[in-house]
Design an enzyme around this catalytic site. Structure first.
Site, PDB file in Angstrom:
ATOM      1  N   VAL A 112       0.875  -1.166   0.000  1.00 61.71           N
ATOM      2  CA  VAL A 112       0.000   0.000   0.000  1.00 61.71           C
ATOM      3  C   VAL A 112       0.914   1.218   0.000  1.00 61.71           C
ATOM      4  O   VAL A 112       1.947   1.213   0.680  1.00 61.71           O
ATOM      5  CB  VAL A 112      -0.903   0.016   1.257  1.00 61.71           C
ATOM      6  CG1 VAL A 112      -1.744   1.290   1.310  1.00 61.71           C
ATOM      7  CG2 VAL A 112      -1.793  -1.219   1.305  1.00 61.71           C
ATOM      8  N   CYS A 113       0.554   2.232  -0.798  1.00 58.29           N
ATOM      9  CA  CYS A 113       1.258   3.523  -0.726  1.00 58.29           C
ATOM     10  C   CYS A 113       2.753   3.318  -1.049  1.00 58.29           C
ATOM     11  O   CYS A 113       3.088   2.523  -1.943  1.00 58.29           O
ATOM     12  CB  CYS A 113       1.010   4.100   0.666  1.00 58.29           C
ATOM     13  SG  CYS A 113       1.312   5.845   0.902  1.00 58.29           S
ATOM     14  N   THR A 114       3.645   3.980  -0.342  1.00 57.58           N
ATOM     15  CA  THR A 114       5.071   3.867  -0.654  1.00 57.58           C
ATOM     16  C   THR A 114       5.681   2.527  -0.231  1.00 57.58           C
ATOM     17  O   THR A 114       6.885   2.321  -0.420  1.00 57.58           O
ATOM     18  CB  THR A 114       5.874   5.009  -0.011  1.00 57.58           C
ATOM     19  OG1 THR A 114       5.567   5.067   1.384  1.00 57.58           O
ATOM     20  CG2 THR A 114       5.523   6.342  -0.662  1.00 57.58           C
TER      21      THR A 114
END
Lengths: 228, 228
Positions: free
Chosen positions: B102-104
């Protein structure tokens, strides 16, 4: 308001952790804010799932909050009868700018007598409990009635928190947080509400939650009895 | 698959807690699942905000996972250079059904060499980092390329997790969870993406995140150097 905004989220055993962690992520993104996790004691508390939650301040040491927020979860059953919790909420209400909840957290506000004569939202499986506390049922995702702000089930906490930020600090502050959180949701299915989910899914969920609903209403009735 | 589904979420200092707690809420709602919070040691780890996260299992004791998920946050900078973390991810990848982020978090998968030749998503402010790791940039909210599933920024974790549940356990299982979580989002503003947010908000956010972006790219370059 002078000094940092003081926001307190109630922690308790069997809280639905996303009811708390969603708003906590939003509020913590504000500059000049103190976010507190408040409980009777400073010791890790088990949530409904794998997440343990560590309170940051006790009821006794908690400053007057600008915002008090009660998340939901199965643990709210016991909270409705817990005089120590209810007394803390009543005490905070007197000085708070906003008295708020997510999901079944509104039933705890109700048990504390803080929703008498207010409109309020809650999880869709719990709406029948609100009138016992003198509240009228709102099916809005975020319900605002004077200084009470109550969110619907679980994920509504994110919409609730962004709305509250916009009221406290302006629309641009809320939009900055929404952009940072990349909150342009795209649910993979249309099953987020009993009005939109497939009928078989709604029926299966109603059957699954029926025992918990029955248990909840027992606690609601006892809580109303305690109020005298 | 026999036995409960084994899902592991990586915990680390300065993780964006909602990247982890959103999917954790979804996954924990499945019957017959073990959700693990995995880190080097079993001791509470500070997230990006007020939430402390308590790992449930160490890298050494972690079983082979069916799903490994790396959430994002500023702490991913250090993870990209952390050989102990990268080795754990490579080891899990060999037996995992899905390798996810998820995300970075996708940058950590990239630093581990696990996105070479794959399409991947990440937080909108981090897309320029993906090509350093041989990944091509997807601007989808949930990107699926073979057994890699990567989500966009922060709140995309909920859409990611529901999508993954539908692939692992069928659409009805995901719809049940979506209904229970009352996930029919209603963001109060149109600011969830740089494509939809007001220009002034996007400009202000870009200015605010510029130092973190510059720092991130330094770590990315070092990580690529480590890969040799």
């Amino acid at each position: 308001m002078s000094g940092p905004l003081q926001i307190g989220l109630l922690v308790f055993p069997r809280v639905t952790q996303l009811d708390l962690t969603g708003p906590a992520q939003v509020f913590s993104s504000l500059p000049d804010v103190n976010v507190h996790l408040v409980w009777k004691r400073i010791e890790p508390v088990p949530s409904d799932s794998v997440i343990m939650l560590t309170p940051t301040v006790t009821f006794a040491d908690c400053p007057q909050l600008d915002v008090i927020c009660v998340p939901g979860g199965y643990g709210t059953d016991e909270l409705m009868l817990d005089e120590e919790v209810l007394a803390f909420l009543r005490r905070q209400e007197r000085g708070a700018t906003y008295v708020t909840s997510v999901c079944t957290g509104s039933l705890v506000l109700g048990a504390a007598g803080l929703l008498q004569g207010y409109r309020a939202a809650t999880h869709w499986t719990a709406v029948d409990a609100l009138p016992f506390f003198g509240a009228s049922v709102s099916r809005e995702r975020v319900c605002i009635d004077r200084n009470r702000m109550t969110g619907g089930g679980i994920t509504a906490g994110i919409d609730f928190a962004l709305t509250l930020v916009s009221m406290l600090r302006g629309r641009a502050a809320a939009e900055m947080i929404q952009l940072r959180m990349e909150y342009n949701p795209a649910p993979p299915f249309e099953a987020g509400s009993p009005d939109t989910a497939p009928a078989a899914i709604v029926a299966a969920m109603k059957e699954r939650v029926a025992p918990a609903q029955a248990r909840r209403l027992e606690f609601v009735r006892k809580a109303v009895g305690q109020q005298g």
